[in-house]
Design a protein around this motif. Structure first.
Motif, PDB file in Angstrom:
ATOM      1  N   LEU A  60       8.025   4.903 -15.163  1.00 33.53           N
ATOM      2  CA  LEU A  60       8.312   5.142 -13.748  1.00 33.53           C
ATOM      3  C   LEU A  60       9.719   4.607 -13.436  1.00 33.53           C
ATOM      4  N   ALA A  61      10.496   5.420 -12.732  1.00 32.87           N
ATOM      5  CA  ALA A  61      11.892   5.041 -12.457  1.00 32.87           C
ATOM      6  C   ALA A  61      11.972   3.707 -11.725  1.00 32.87           C
ATOM      7  N   ASN A  62      12.982   2.905 -12.081  1.00 33.86           N
ATOM      8  CA  ASN A  62      13.255   1.617 -11.430  1.00 33.86           C
ATOM      9  C   ASN A  62      12.138   0.585 -11.598  1.00 33.86           C
ATOM     10  N   VAL A  63      11.360   0.752 -12.669  1.00 33.84           N
ATOM     11  CA  VAL A  63      10.301  -0.225 -12.960  1.00 33.84           C
ATOM     12  C   VAL A  63      10.467  -0.692 -14.408  1.00 33.84           C
ATOM     13  N   VAL A  64      10.527  -2.013 -14.609  1.00 34.25           N
ATOM     14  CA  VAL A  64      10.628  -2.592 -15.951  1.00 34.25           C
ATOM     15  C   VAL A  64       9.440  -3.537 -16.168  1.00 34.25           C
ATOM     16  N   ALA A  65       9.194  -3.898 -17.435  1.00 33.36           N
ATOM     17  CA  ALA A  65       8.083  -4.829 -17.721  1.00 33.36           C
ATOM     18  C   ALA A  65       8.526  -5.840 -18.762  1.00 33.36           C
ATOM     19  N   VAL A  66       8.019  -7.064 -18.649  1.00 34.12           N
ATOM     20  CA  VAL A  66       8.423  -8.168 -19.526  1.00 34.12           C
ATOM     21  C   VAL A  66       7.237  -9.085 -19.865  1.00 34.12           C
ATOM     22  N   ARG A  74       4.059  -5.893 -29.091  1.00 33.42           N
ATOM     23  CA  ARG A  74       3.662  -6.668 -27.911  1.00 33.42           C
ATOM     24  C   ARG A  74       3.427  -8.074 -28.429  1.00 33.42           C
ATOM     25  N   VAL A  75       4.228  -9.004 -27.996  1.00 33.09           N
ATOM     26  CA  VAL A  75       4.192 -10.353 -28.573  1.00 33.09           C
ATOM     27  C   VAL A  75       3.794 -11.335 -27.481  1.00 33.09           C
ATOM     28  N   GLU A  76       2.639 -11.965 -27.667  1.00 35.13           N
ATOM     29  CA  GLU A  76       2.104 -12.858 -26.617  1.00 35.13           C
ATOM     30  C   GLU A  76       2.586 -14.273 -26.848  1.00 35.13           C
ATOM     31  N   HIS A  77       3.893 -14.456 -26.813  1.00 32.30           N
ATOM     32  CA  HIS A  77       4.430 -15.795 -27.039  1.00 32.30           C
ATOM     33  C   HIS A  77       5.556 -16.128 -26.065  1.00 32.30           C
ATOM     34  N   TRP A  78       5.728 -17.422 -25.906  1.00 32.87           N
ATOM     35  CA  TRP A  78       6.628 -18.004 -24.912  1.00 32.87           C
ATOM     36  C   TRP A  78       8.055 -17.477 -25.020  1.00 32.87           C
ATOM     37  N   ASP A  79       8.571 -17.365 -26.240  1.00 31.10           N
ATOM     38  CA  ASP A  79       9.967 -16.979 -26.437  1.00 31.10           C
ATOM     39  C   ASP A  79      10.245 -15.568 -25.898  1.00 31.10           C
ATOM     40  N   THR A  80       9.246 -14.711 -25.947  1.00 28.50           N
ATOM     41  CA  THR A  80       9.390 -13.346 -25.423  1.00 28.50           C
ATOM     42  C   THR A  80       9.481 -13.388 -23.898  1.00 28.50           C
ATOM     43  N   ALA A  81       8.610 -14.195 -23.285  1.00 28.01           N
ATOM     44  CA  ALA A  81       8.642 -14.319 -21.819  1.00 28.01           C
ATOM     45  C   ALA A  81       9.965 -14.933 -21.362  1.00 28.01           C
ATOM     46  N   LEU A  82      10.534 -15.781 -22.201  1.00 26.92           N
ATOM     47  CA  LEU A  82      11.806 -16.421 -21.867  1.00 26.92           C
ATOM     48  C   LEU A  82      12.980 -15.451 -22.018  1.00 26.92           C
ATOM     49  N   GLY A  83      12.971 -14.669 -23.097  1.00 28.37           N
ATOM     50  CA  GLY A  83      14.148 -13.876 -23.454  1.00 28.37           C
ATOM     51  C   GLY A  83      14.209 -12.481 -22.855  1.00 28.37           C
ATOM     52  N   ALA A  84      13.057 -11.828 -22.707  1.00 32.15           N
ATOM     53  CA  ALA A  84      13.065 -10.420 -22.282  1.00 32.15           C
ATOM     54  C   ALA A  84      13.611 -10.202 -20.863  1.00 32.15           C
ATOM     55  N   PRO A  85      13.385 -11.130 -19.917  1.00 25.56           N
ATOM     56  CA  PRO A  85      13.836 -10.868 -18.542  1.00 25.56           C
ATOM     57  C   PRO A  85      15.328 -10.582 -18.411  1.00 25.56           C
ATOM     58  N   ASP A  86      16.156 -11.132 -19.269  1.00 24.80           N
ATOM     59  CA  ASP A  86      17.594 -10.882 -19.150  1.00 24.80           C
ATOM     60  C   ASP A  86      17.879  -9.387 -19.358  1.00 24.80           C
ATOM     61  N   THR A  87      17.251  -8.805 -20.376  1.00 28.15           N
ATOM     62  CA  THR A  87      17.434  -7.367 -20.632  1.00 28.15           C
ATOM     63  C   THR A  87      16.836  -6.545 -19.487  1.00 28.15           C
ATOM     64  N   GLY A 121      21.228  -1.280 -13.765  1.00 24.03           N
ATOM     65  CA  GLY A 121      22.062  -0.166 -14.238  1.00 24.03           C
ATOM     66  C   GLY A 121      23.001  -0.519 -15.376  1.00 24.03           C
ATOM     67  N   GLU A 122      22.855  -1.725 -15.959  1.00 24.37           N
ATOM     68  CA  GLU A 122      23.675  -2.068 -17.130  1.00 24.37           C
ATOM     69  C   GLU A 122      22.965  -1.540 -18.380  1.00 24.37           C
ATOM     70  N   VAL A 123      23.691  -1.503 -19.508  1.00 23.27           N
ATOM     71  CA  VAL A 123      23.059  -1.058 -20.757  1.00 23.27           C
ATOM     72  C   VAL A 123      22.752  -2.290 -21.599  1.00 23.27           C
ATOM     73  N   ALA A 124      21.467  -2.558 -21.790  1.00 19.13           N
ATOM     74  CA  ALA A 124      21.059  -3.721 -22.584  1.00 19.13           C
ATOM     75  C   ALA A 124      19.851  -3.330 -23.419  1.00 19.13           C
ATOM     76  N   VAL A 125      19.785  -3.906 -24.618  1.00 18.89           N
ATOM     77  CA  VAL A 125      18.675  -3.600 -25.525  1.00 18.89           C
ATOM     78  C   VAL A 125      17.956  -4.909 -25.859  1.00 18.89           C
ATOM     79  N   TYR A 126      16.630  -4.870 -25.826  1.00 18.92           N
ATOM     80  CA  TYR A 126      15.839  -6.042 -26.218  1.00 18.92           C
ATOM     81  C   TYR A 126      15.358  -5.830 -27.647  1.00 18.92           C
ATOM     82  N   ASP A 127      15.845  -6.628 -28.568  1.00 20.05           N
ATOM     83  CA  ASP A 127      15.453  -6.416 -29.965  1.00 20.05           C
ATOM     84  C   ASP A 127      15.455  -7.724 -30.754  1.00 20.05           C
ATOM     85  N   PRO A 128      14.643  -8.685 -30.331  1.00 18.72           N
ATOM     86  CA  PRO A 128      14.687  -9.999 -30.979  1.00 18.72           C
ATOM     87  C   PRO A 128      13.876 -10.026 -32.278  1.00 18.72           C
ATOM     88  N   VAL A 129      14.128 -11.042 -33.075  1.00 16.19           N
ATOM     89  CA  VAL A 129      13.182 -11.405 -34.138  1.00 16.19           C
ATOM     90  C   VAL A 129      12.154 -12.307 -33.458  1.00 16.19           C
TER      91      VAL A 129
END
Ligand code: FAD
Length: 389
Positions: A252-258, A274-287, A294-302
């Motif tokens: 859905l347009a203008n909707v993101v999930a973290v 889908r990773v149920e761990h703290w580091d994901t909740a910490l890191g994904a919101p920036d992307t 409207g910026e271009v960002a990719v979420y691709d952590p180890v």
């Protein structure tokens, strides 16, 4: 974009608010959360809180300075394009962040069962961990092992029931997880492997095999499900969590999930995660914030997570799904400090589990990121620095 609504006031929710401001968003932000508490961290719930070392794990974030409208005790019930339906009425949005986390699975049966997800769960469980109490923990996963640690320390009689052939079998596979079995014995915890609970009854659990185990306290720790029921009937695609692309955009347009509820496309691993761990909740919101603005960002952590159990610091980085074989670095039987390395067919590090070897974890995570080939003989020698393998 004038108004962003963030649904879910956990770590991923509060970090989303911070990230929106950090990316220069000057409009209105509303953060709604079902729980009555200000955003708090969950990892200490099964560690310091159960051990009685702290009662509060509130996230260190200045919500007043962030100029966010915080609405606690308010749950989202439904979603239409541009409107969140809540228990307190409708909220219009221009941008929406879904950060509703996950909810613990409960087993069938009439008996009272504790779960451990919230600060209220942790305080209620802690009150029951008194010397001599008989505690049955169902599930020898990360949280089950941590609760068993705290309960044994509190002087309880602890029985851990696990359906698989080893602790942590779902996360690590039985071969790696099996190396933690001696920890239970040493802590005086009665670990019953290959045992399935049929139901939670008054004063005990019934086993699928026909037996029964009596207990004063029963804790069900058999995993969580993404908390996305409220999205039923909306245009947001849901399959094992909210389906998002590598930019964390939903259907859905203008909707993101973290966070725990987001099932994202990983470019690095070529699959959904889908990773149920703290580091994901910490890191994904920036992307997610960047994407929404409207910026271009990719979420691709180890992916990374840790657990503290039976006096050991256990850490994991990577994704073992792409691995062909597993090697030990150190001897779990002879040495308290060891690691497990999962390697791809061409000897690249897919994932690493470390026990009391934090430097291996830091270097291993970089090696997974770098994707270089390793010298396997050197890798199995724990005296060789991992980055030199
Ligand atoms: P959550 O923390 O679940 O927050 C989501 C929030 O949204 C909740 O407050 C929920 O009430 C709210 N919500 C849900 N539905 C709605 C709705 N419809 N409307 C409004 N609000 C809603 N990870 C590690 O890496 N290491 C650890 O050692 C570790 N230990 C842990 C110990 C415990 C006991 C638990 C429970 C988790 C642990 N984790 C650990 C996992 C880590 O805490 C989670 O990955 C992290 O909390 C996820 O954050 P989140 O914000 O995505 O979700």
């Amino acid at each position: 974009m004038d108004h962003v609504v963030v649904v879910g006031a956990g770590l991923a929710g509060v970090r989303s608010v911070e990230a929106l401001r950090a990316h220069g968003f000057a409009g209105r932000i509303t953060l709604i959360g079902e729980e009555p508490h200000r955003p708090y961290d969950r990892p200490p719930l099964s560690k310091a809180v159960l051990l009685g070392q702290t009662d509060s794990t509130v996230v260190d974030s200045d919500l007043e300075a962030l100029d966010v409208r915080l609405r606690l005790g308010v749950a989202a019930k439904g979603l239409r394009d541009g409107v969140v339906e809540t228990t307190e009425g409708e909220l219009d949005y221009d941008g929406l962040v879904i950060a509703t986390g996950a909810s613990p699975v409960r087993l069938r049966g009439e008996g009272p069962q504790h779960v451990l997800r919230t600060i209220d769960d942790a305080l209620a469980l802690r009150a029951r961990l008194v010397p001599g109490a008989r505690i049955v923990v169902i599930g020898a996963g990360w949280i089950g092992a941590e609760v068993a640690t705290a309960a044994a320390k509190a002087g309880c009689e602890v029985i851990v029931i696990e359906a698989a052939e080893a602790p942590l079998a779902v996360a690590l596979g039985a071969a790696a997880g099996g190396h933690t079995v001696p920890w239970y014995e040493r802590a005086g915890v009665d670990l019953r492997l290959g045992t399935m609970v049929g139901s939670v009854d008054l004063g005990g659990v019934s086993l699928m095999s026909g037996g029964r185990i009596d207990a004063d306290v029963i804790l069900t720790c058999v995993g969580v499900r993404p908390a996305v029921d409220w999205l039923k009937g909306s245009a947001v695609a849901v399959e094992d969590g909210v389906v998002v692309d590598e930019h964390l955009r939903t259907s859905l347009a203008n909707v993101v999930a973290v966070g725990d509820c987001a099932n994202w496309w990983s470019r690095r691993f070529g699959r959904r995660m889908r990773v149920e761990h703290w580091d994901t909740a910490l890191g994904a919101p920036d992307t997610a914030a960047a994407t929404l603005l409207g910026e271009v960002a990719v979420y691709d952590p180890v992916p990374y997570f840790w657990s503290e159990q039976f006096g050991h610091m256990v850490q994991f980085a990577g994704h073992r799904g792409t691995a062909e074989r597993m090697l030990l670095r150190g001897d779990p039987h002879a040495d308290e400090k060891w690691a497990v390395c999962w390697l791809t067919a061409d000897d690249r590090l897919a994932a690493i589990l470390t026990v009391d070897r934090p430097r291996d974890l830091v270097q291993g995570r970089r090696v997974v990121e770098g994707g270089q080939r390793l010298d396997v003989t050197r890798l199995t020698d724990p005296t060789v620095t991992l980055r030199d393998c």
